[in-house]
Design a protein around this motif. Structure first.
Motif, mmCIF file in Angstrom:
data_model
loop_
_atom_site.group_PDB
_atom_site.id
_atom_site.type_symbol
_atom_site.label_atom_id
_atom_site.label_comp_id
_atom_site.label_asym_id
_atom_site.label_seq_id
_atom_site.Cartn_x
_atom_site.Cartn_y
_atom_site.Cartn_z
ATOM 1 N N ALA A 26 18.588 -5.221 -46.935
ATOM 2 C CA ALA A 26 18.652 -5.371 -48.389
ATOM 3 C C ALA A 26 18.790 -4.002 -49.043
ATOM 4 O O ALA A 26 18.071 -3.066 -48.707
ATOM 5 C CB ALA A 26 17.403 -6.074 -48.902
ATOM 6 N N ALA A 27 19.740 -3.917 -49.954
ATOM 7 C CA ALA A 27 19.967 -2.654 -50.647
ATOM 8 C C ALA A 27 18.953 -2.496 -51.770
ATOM 9 O O ALA A 27 18.580 -3.448 -52.432
ATOM 10 C CB ALA A 27 21.379 -2.619 -51.215
ATOM 11 N N PRO A 29 17.395 -0.644 -55.369
ATOM 12 C CA PRO A 29 17.939 -0.581 -56.734
ATOM 13 C C PRO A 29 18.913 0.588 -56.893
ATOM 14 O O PRO A 29 18.863 1.559 -56.148
ATOM 15 C CB PRO A 29 16.699 -0.391 -57.600
ATOM 16 N N SER A 30 19.782 0.453 -57.871
ATOM 17 C CA SER A 30 20.767 1.499 -58.140
ATOM 18 C C SER A 30 20.078 2.750 -58.671
ATOM 19 O O SER A 30 18.992 2.698 -59.244
ATOM 20 C CB SER A 30 21.785 1.019 -59.171
ATOM 21 N N LYS A 35 23.279 3.749 -63.714
ATOM 22 C CA LYS A 35 23.061 2.913 -64.899
ATOM 23 C C LYS A 35 23.446 3.676 -66.169
ATOM 24 O O LYS A 35 24.065 3.112 -67.072
ATOM 25 C CB LYS A 35 21.602 2.479 -64.958
ATOM 26 N N THR A 84 29.158 -2.940 -63.552
ATOM 27 C CA THR A 84 28.007 -3.853 -63.540
ATOM 28 C C THR A 84 28.013 -4.743 -62.305
ATOM 29 O O THR A 84 26.973 -5.264 -61.927
ATOM 30 C CB THR A 84 27.971 -4.744 -64.801
ATOM 31 N N ARG A 86 28.409 -3.854 -59.269
ATOM 32 C CA ARG A 86 27.746 -3.173 -58.149
ATOM 33 C C ARG A 86 26.342 -2.696 -58.504
ATOM 34 O O ARG A 86 25.676 -2.055 -57.709
ATOM 35 C CB ARG A 86 28.583 -1.984 -57.698
ATOM 36 N N TRP A 87 25.904 -3.028 -59.709
ATOM 37 C CA TRP A 87 24.589 -2.610 -60.181
ATOM 38 C C TRP A 87 23.521 -3.507 -59.564
ATOM 39 O O TRP A 87 23.645 -4.719 -59.535
ATOM 40 C CB TRP A 87 24.567 -2.699 -61.700
ATOM 41 N N ARG A 88 22.466 -2.919 -59.032
ATOM 42 C CA ARG A 88 21.371 -3.695 -58.436
ATOM 43 C C ARG A 88 20.099 -3.398 -59.177
ATOM 44 O O ARG A 88 19.832 -2.348 -59.639
ATOM 45 C CB ARG A 88 21.173 -3.315 -56.962
#
Length: 88
Positions: A26-27, A29-30, A35, A84, A86-88
């Motif tokens: 699991a990746a 957060p960005s 952001k 957005t 690819r934003w986690r």
């Protein structure tokens, strides 16, 4: 009436040629900079369009660009919107 014969079902065996699935890590957060750039591009595109509408005829380089100002503003906003995904 005679009773029909019951067929035995063989146990399911998966095919040998398939690999076992690999667990994907699991990746996290960005990064906060990601952001900031994402929202910055969207706001910059919006600001470009607003400035073009309000004072585009008074700014020389915007006057030279003409209708390309719309393309520039929308490209900036769409690039932020694409980020957005690819934003986690």
């Amino acid at each position: 009436m005679p009773k029909s014969k019951v067929r035995k079902k063989t146990a399911y065996t998966p095919p040998a040629d398939r690999r076992t699935p690999v667990k994907v890590r699991a990746a996290g957060p960005s990064h906060p900079v990601y952001k900031g750039v994402m929202f910055g591009l969207m706001l910059l595109g919006l600001a470009w369009l607003v400035v073009n509408y309000l004072a585009g005829d008074k700014i020389p380089f915007m006057l030279e660009l003409g209708n390309w100002n719309f393309a520039i503003g929308f490209v900036l906003m769409i690039s932020g919107l694409m980020m957005t995904m690819r934003w986690r």
